[in-house]
Design an enzyme around this catalytic site. Structure first.
Site, short mmCIF file in Angstrom:
data_model
loop_
_atom_site.label_atom_id
_atom_site.label_comp_id
_atom_site.label_asym_id
_atom_site.label_seq_id
_atom_site.Cartn_x
_atom_site.Cartn_y
_atom_site.Cartn_z
CB SER A 78 -0.94 -0.01 1.20
OG SER A 78 -0.21 -0.23 2.38
CG HIS B 87 -4.17 -1.04 -1.47
ND1 HIS B 87 -4.79 0.17 -1.75
CD2 HIS B 87 -3.76 -0.96 -0.19
CE1 HIS B 87 -4.74 0.94 -0.67
NE2 HIS B 87 -4.12 0.27 0.30
CE LYS C 22 -7.39 -0.07 1.99
NZ LYS C 22 -6.41 -0.98 2.57
C1 LIG Z 1 -6.37 -1.25 3.99
C2 LIG Z 1 -5.77 -2.56 4.23
C3 LIG Z 1 -6.33 -3.43 5.16
C4 LIG Z 1 -7.48 -3.04 6.03
O1 LIG Z 1 -8.69 -3.05 5.33
P1 LIG Z 1 -9.97 -2.32 5.97
O2 LIG Z 1 -11.10 -2.95 5.27
O3 LIG Z 1 -9.78 -0.86 5.69
O4 LIG Z 1 -9.93 -2.61 7.43
C5 LIG Z 1 -5.79 -4.70 5.30
N1 LIG Z 1 -4.72 -5.07 4.57
C6 LIG Z 1 -4.13 -4.25 3.68
C7 LIG Z 1 -2.97 -4.74 2.88
C8 LIG Z 1 -4.63 -2.97 3.49
O5 LIG Z 1 -4.06 -2.16 2.59
#
Ligand SMILES: *Cc1c(COP(=O)(O)O)cnc(C)c1O
Length: 402
Positions: A191, A219, A250
């Site tokens: 990310s 992502h 996301k």
């Molecule tokens: C954003 C993210 C999460 C968390 O996801 P949410 O649904 O926002 O809690 C978990 N793992 C990775 C790699 C992320 O980028």
């Protein structure tokens, strides 16, 4: 009246000390407040800006089909679910969403969680019981790190994307013990850097060692693979990655996380994953909007095409201006500037000029790799992206970054 002596010491004074320390280190930040719909242009802290900081890759969080599905679910089922999944909080919409996701991901089963974060903290302790060993990429997400901390397993961290190091680690573990459960964990897309995991090689070395592979596709969900099915589909590794974690927060545009894998895993998670057992399930509107999002992924592939066209255009523009964009291969493009203070100054100046791109420094990334992170979406127009590039050029020169 009590005759205890009056006390003057504030037992929470350490919090003030902590805030002073953040300020002294230049790490003190105030939350930016979005005062409009989340579109490519938003009103943030009273100013209209083009945002390059949202994970709303496809613009789904304001898509008419998602809005309508959420509204209908509220009308029909109400605002909340009333209980945890294992008591009275499993609604037909939750089950429907899980079946739909399992079909979409080509896996036997899916279990949803309140967030991607809780999906990781729920599934990792199940996959790594006491006596197991976890081998994890150094740049894996905080929720993976916390999930690992909740286990009693041994942990080994390999340098980011270093397949040789992963292979030797796995060989060493296997040479010492032929039967131990070994779990390899990687983000699908990292990310902070926007690079894609070397999943085919990870799978190959894991297969040599009979290790379980978990990929966290937060992502990559809605971004990579056919119709946004993620990295396993992108690399055509169906059936060779045991467990996929995805997020619904996301590109899917709503909220939630899920674990996709064998039916046996779902069953054990249902009985033992703590966030599943002890935290209330999603409101019906969330599940309904996620269902609508999957429908949109399947029927409007042009959104993903536009996302990638925009990503290529913007990345090429930044590179042409001479910015250091690291190893990005996805719509996440970091602009690496060096010191944390400079990254925050850069971000603040961009904001004043009408572009919202977050500054990110230590401890999220190493201090000398501090950056402004950009994420383009399918919703950005060419004109908006070109405006952003002009602003990046102007402010970049002003701060002697280029
Ligand atoms: C954003 C993210 C999460 C968390 O996801 P949410 O649904 O926002 O809690 C978990 N793992 C990775 C790699 C992320 O980028």
């Amino acid at each position: 009246m009590s005759d205890a002596p009056a006390r003057s010491r504030n037992p929470l004074a350490f919090l003030d000390a902590e805030i002073e320390e953040l300020k002294a280190k230049g790490l003190y930040r105030q939350l930016r407040v979005v005062e409009s719909e989340q579109k490519s242009r938003c009103v943030i802290d009273g100013r209209e800006v083009i945002t390059l900081s949202s994970n709303n890759y496809l613009g789904l969080n304001t898509h008419p089909k998602l809005r309508q599905a959420a509204l209908d679910a509220v009308e029909r089922f109400g605002a909340g679910s009333g209980a945890v999944r294992t008591i009275a909080g499993t609604m037909s919409l939750h089950e429907e969403l899980e079946q739909r996701l399992a079909t979409f991901k080509h896996t036997e089963a899916v279990l949803t969680f309140q967030s991607g974060f809780t999906a990781n903290t729920g599934v990792i302790p199940i996959l790594a019981p006491e006596g197991a060993v976890i081998v994890s990429d150094a740049l894996n997400h905080a929720s993976i790190i916390d999930g690992i901390r909740l286990t009693k397993a041994e942990r080994k961290i390999f340098p980011h994307a270093d397949i040789d190091a992963l292979r030797s680690s796995l060989r060493e573990i296997r040479a010492a013990d032929a039967d131990r459960t070994v779990l390899v964990i990687t983000d699908g897309v990292f990310s902070m850097d926007g690079d894609i995991a070397r999943l085919p090689e990870i799978v190959e070395v894991a297969e040599e060692a009979d290790a379980v592979v978990l990929v966290d596709d937060a992502h990559a969900s809605g971004v990579l693979g056919r119709n946004g099915r993620g990295t396993v589909d992108h690399f055509d590794l169906h059936g060779r990655v045991h467990v996929q974690v995805g997020t619904l927060s996301k590109a899917i545009g709503v909220l939630g996380g899920y674990v996709a894998g064998p039916a046996s895993l779902r069953t054990v998670l249902e009985h033992k994953a703590r966030p599943f057992l002890f935290s209330t399930s999603h409101p019906p509107a969330v599940a309904a909007a996620c269902l609508a999002a999957i429908h949109v992924l399947e029927t409007e592939p042009e959104l993903i095409e536009r996302l990638w066209e925009n990503a290529r255009h913007f990345k090429a523009g930044l590179e042409k201006l001479g910015f250091d964009t690291g190893n990005s291969e996805t719509p996440i493009t970091p602009v690496i500037v060096g010191a944390g203070a400079l990254a925050h100054r850069f971000s603040d100046r961009l904001f004043e000029e009408g572009v919202f791109a977050m500054g990110i420094g230590f401890p999220t990334v190493p201090e000398e790799k501090s950056r402004v992170r950009t994420i383009v979406t399918a919703e950005h127009s060419r004109e908006e992206l070109d405006t952003c590039l002009e602003v990046f050029e102007r402010v970049g020169r002003e701060l002697a970054i280029i």
